[in-house]
Design an enzyme around this catalytic site. Structure first.
Site, short mmCIF file in Angstrom:
data_model
loop_
_atom_site.label_atom_id
_atom_site.label_comp_id
_atom_site.label_asym_id
_atom_site.label_seq_id
_atom_site.Cartn_x
_atom_site.Cartn_y
_atom_site.Cartn_z
N LEU A 121 30.14 49.39 31.47
CA LEU A 121 31.45 49.70 30.92
C LEU A 121 32.02 50.85 31.73
O LEU A 121 31.28 51.73 32.16
CB LEU A 121 31.35 50.10 29.44
N ASP A 122 33.33 50.85 31.92
CA ASP A 122 33.96 51.96 32.63
C ASP A 122 33.69 53.26 31.89
O ASP A 122 33.43 53.28 30.68
CB ASP A 122 35.47 51.74 32.74
N LYS A 123 33.79 54.38 32.60
CA LYS A 123 33.49 55.70 32.05
C LYS A 123 34.17 55.92 30.70
O LYS A 123 33.55 56.40 29.74
CB LYS A 123 33.92 56.78 33.04
N ARG A 181 41.54 45.59 32.34
CA ARG A 181 42.61 46.52 32.71
C ARG A 181 43.50 45.93 33.80
O ARG A 181 44.73 46.02 33.74
CB ARG A 181 41.99 47.83 33.18
#
Length: 324
Positions: free
Chosen positions: A138-140, A237
């Site tokens: 998962l992104d930060k 995104r």
């Protein structure tokens, strides 16, 4: 200490004419073909009592295989006592609810303080599992559910399940703009041509499919439920930005905040201060990599996400009353 992997077996007749490494991958499905190839090249596999260093060598069937391999610990990563929100754990997997701000894997600018460092502290035996058992990211600043493998066999099976699209991941998001109906985005994603840290829809990218449906509409925003068919970097995104509905707070693909007219001061402040993408991995479903049991987990929305939704709902009610 390295983990010792030992196996003995006979090459089945069905492997007649197949490559050495391919035959072993069929015989020992708990290990990836690349790992088996590494063992072969390291001289850790014997055929009929002799070391065979040629992965492409053809098999006839009936050969005696003897694997005596060492899996070295990933000593370059430090175990760090970082709290983890563990949703589920057994001998083979663990599922965590990742908070915003936690990087998954060490890299440029983030040498430590990551999920990987936390996992090594929580379960030190992960030092012999590649990437400490991490099979997807998962992104930060994306929150929510991730599954981690605690053994090499579990990791191999989870990676295969991801590639076969047998793991279901659903997200909640708040997007800019009012979306009238759900749909899907089927557009390839690759590295941005000039901004190397960003991704973009690109005809030379990898196939990428995102399904979405509308959960709730606000005056200038939409709450979405999304399901991934593929798992590309920044996929949701990028896809939402591509269809002109970037996620609220996305610092890379979102642009400036878009508050509706006559918004309350609280909503204006929330939209301006929401400095991360409004994206949460809310549901994870898979077949257990060892037992085969179907398992599903849900993670409630984090506090900042809940506050954003409540303010958008309040804005709807206030303006509906004004119109009346």
């Amino acid at each position: 200490m390295p983990e010792i992997i030992q196996h003995q077996d006979i090459v089945p007749e069905s492997c007649l004419g197949k490559r050495f490494d391919q035959s072993l991958a069929i015989m020992f499905p708990d290990y990836s073909r690349s790992r088996i190839k590494d063992w072969i090249l390291a001289g850790q596999v014997k055929v009929n009592g002799d070391v065979l260093l040629i992965p492409r060598e053809k098999m006839y069937g009936g050969e005696e295989i003897d694997i005596n391999a060492k899996v070295e610990a990933e000593i370059r990563f430090e175990a760090q006592n970082i709290p983890l929100n563990i949703v589920y754990e057994d001998d083979y997997i663990l599922v965590i609810n990742k908070p915003a701000g936690l990087v998954v894997h060490p890299g440029a600018g983030n040498p430590d303080g990551t999920l990987l460092n936390a996992l090594l502290h929580h379960y030190p035996a992960l030092n012999v599992v590649p990437r400490a058992g991490i099979v997807h990211r998962l992104d930060k600043d994306t929150t929510g559910l991730m599954v981690v493998a605690k053994t090499i066999a579990a990791q191999t099976n989870l990676v295969d399940a991801l590639q076969l699209r047998e793991i279901t991941r659903e997200y909640e998001a708040v997007a800019n703009g009012v979306m009238t109906a759900g749909g899907l985005v089927d557009e390839p994603i690759g590295r941005h041509s000039t901004k190397r840290t960003q991704m973009a829809v690109s005809y030379i990218g990898r196939p990428s499919v995102t399904h979405y449906r509308v959960m709730e509409k606000y005056r200038l925003h939409t709450r979405l439920r999304l399901r991934l068919e593929t798992g590309r970097t920044h996929q949701i995104r990028v896809h939402m930005s591509h269809i002109t509905h970037p996620l609220v707070g996305d610092p890379v693909y979102g642009g400036r905040p878009r508050p509706p007219k006559n918004s309350t001061e609280a909503l204006l402040m929330k939209l301006r201060s929401f400095k991360r993408q409004a994206l949460h991995a809310a549901m994870l479903s898979l077949f257990h990599p060892i037992t085969g049991e179907e398992m599903t987990w849900h993670a409630e929305l984090p506090e900042d996400f809940v506050e954003l939704i409540e303010l958008l709902q309040e804005d709807n009610k206030l303006n509906a009353q004004d119109e009346y």
